[in-house]
Design an enzyme around this catalytic site. Structure first.
Site, PDB file in Angstrom:
ATOM      1  N   CYS A 182       5.582 -65.142   6.847  1.00  0.00           N
ATOM      2  CA  CYS A 182       4.610 -64.725   7.854  1.00  0.00           C
ATOM      3  C   CYS A 182       3.336 -65.574   7.802  1.00  0.00           C
ATOM      4  CB  CYS A 182       4.327 -63.230   7.724  1.00  0.00           C
ATOM      5  SG  CYS A 182       3.631 -62.529   9.246  1.00  0.00           S
ATOM      6  N   HIS A 191       9.874 -61.150   8.601  1.00  0.00           N
ATOM      7  CA  HIS A 191       9.804 -60.447   7.317  1.00  0.00           C
ATOM      8  C   HIS A 191      11.206 -60.084   6.828  1.00  0.00           C
ATOM      9  CE1 HIS A 191       5.456 -59.635   6.687  1.00  0.00           C
ATOM     10  NE2 HIS A 191       5.415 -59.901   7.982  1.00  0.00           N
ATOM     11  N   GLU A 232      12.080 -58.822   4.081  1.00  0.00           N
ATOM     12  CA  GLU A 232      12.059 -57.582   3.293  1.00  0.00           C
ATOM     13  C   GLU A 232      12.070 -56.341   4.175  1.00  0.00           C
ATOM     14  OE1 GLU A 232       7.952 -57.875   4.682  1.00  0.00           O
ATOM     15  OE2 GLU A 232       9.401 -59.343   3.983  1.00  0.00           O
TER      16      GLU A 232
END
Length: 369
Positions: free
Chosen positions: A247, A337, A339
């Site tokens: 990011c 992202h 995750e």
């Protein structure tokens, strides 16, 4: 409690206030996730922003600290169509954050999509807000500085070095903390990668002193052009060990490689962004939260455009090999992202790739001793 949302163009939206009785200023954005309001509110990348949820029902499954992405709420304010239950109300109250419900979030979202992100003010009050006060609030919003002019990362970055030992350590990494989410740290630790989290302004000499097997530049809030000091540090690390980014970290790496970034009209915030892997042709549904992007016309020379957003063709990942003979020259980053937190897990394998990269570098270091 009364609630009012004021936009810089003079638009005034009234609703029911909840959470803390407070007045906040911030950039108005929207998130399209259907779940994950706790993760969203505690994500440091939302520092300086007032978040509108497009999904109408919020608060209906409570609040649990296990879902926190940081030590508390980082968003400035929260806007929802319907707020259910008392836990979300108490949660915002605990951290001094105001919220507003019973408003037309579709109208707000369409306004942001057509006009772009705007400066806004959210106020909750036990007493009704008068028309005279409304005028004062409009002036406050118009005089508020643009989020691009605010250095937001120092507010959310760690102030000291923090070490997270993995249970079954295989390798270690340094995370340059620009506002890192707990989910990112968890994904590394679960894969046997111990983490040394350092402040955003840590110099390369100190980073290298921890003898990491790779460096990860984290997510975070604000304009990447405010992070030139960090970008210079990252540039100095190139060729010495593998460098990765997520990011804001991706944008910082872009700048470190000599590229440029720009501000998106309304950003990507939600858990439904399709991203194509340029090398395999595979498409992943990803979680995203950013308002800036890499300039596609100015991708750094010698870099590979590794991932592309299928909604608007924006850059979702770049990679570059500084030294073809050594893994220490590998640089890669992604805008999305992997995750999740919240969102789909399609790209979670990228953490496996990070750890594999670190393992390879560790083996190279060992073989040269």
């Amino acid at each position: 409690m009364y609630g009012i949302l004021v936009l810089e163009d003079g638009t005034i939206i009234r609703g029911k206030g909840f959470g803390a009785e407070a007045e906040v200023l911030g950039e108005l954005v929207f998130n399209t996730s259907m779940t994950g309001y706790v993760e969203i509110l505690t994500d440091p990348s939302y520092n300086g922003q007032i978040v509108t949820m497009t999904y109408p029902l919020e608060g209906n499954y409570g609040v649990d600290k296990r879902w926190f992405e940081s030590e508390g709420i980082k968003a400035e304010g929260f806007i929802v169509k319907d707020m259910t239950g008392i836990e979300l109300d108490s949660f915002l109250k605990e951290y001094g954050v105001p919220g507003i419900s019973d408003v037309d979030t579709r109208f707000i979202t369409k306004k942001i999509r057509s006009k772009g992100v705007v400066k806004s003010l959210l106020k909750t009050s036990a007493t009704e807000i008068s028309e005279e006060e409304e005028k004062e609030l409009v002036n406050k919003v118009r005089n508020y500085e643009d989020i691009s002019d605010i250095d937001l990362v120092p507010e959310v970055s760690t102030k000291k070095v923090v070490k997270y030992p993995a249970k079954d350590e295989k390798i270690s990494c340094v995370v340059i903390d620009c506002g890192v989410k707990q989910s990112i740290l968890n994904c590394l630790l679960e894969r046997g990668c111990s983490v040394v989290k350092v402040p955003y302004d840590t110099k390369e000499e100190e980073i290298l002193s921890y003898n990491p097997d790779f460096v990860l530049v984290s997510n975070g809030p604000g304009d990447p052009e405010k992070m030139l000091e960090t970008a210079n540090t990252v540039k100095n690390l190139f060729g010495k060990l593998p460098v990765t980014g997520i990011c804001l970290g991706h944008q910082i790496i872009t700048i470190a490689l000599g590229g440029k970034t720009y501000k998106l009209k309304f950003g990507h915030r939600g858990g439904n962004q399709p991203v194509k892997d340029s090398s395999t042709g595979k498409v992943y549904i990803t979680s995203q939260n950013h308002g800036f992007a890499t300039d596609m016309s100015n991708v750094p020379e010698g870099s590979i455009l590794s991932h592309v957003n299928l909604n608007d063709d924006t850059v979702e990942g770049i990679s570059k090999i500084m030294d073809s003979d050594n893994v220490k020259g590998v640089v890669w980053s992604v805008q999305h992202h992997p995750e999740a937190g919240p969102g789909p897990h399609d790209a979670m394998f990228l953490f496996d790739d990070m750890v594999a990269l670190g393992m390879k570098f560790k083996q190279e270091k060992t073989s040269k001793r």
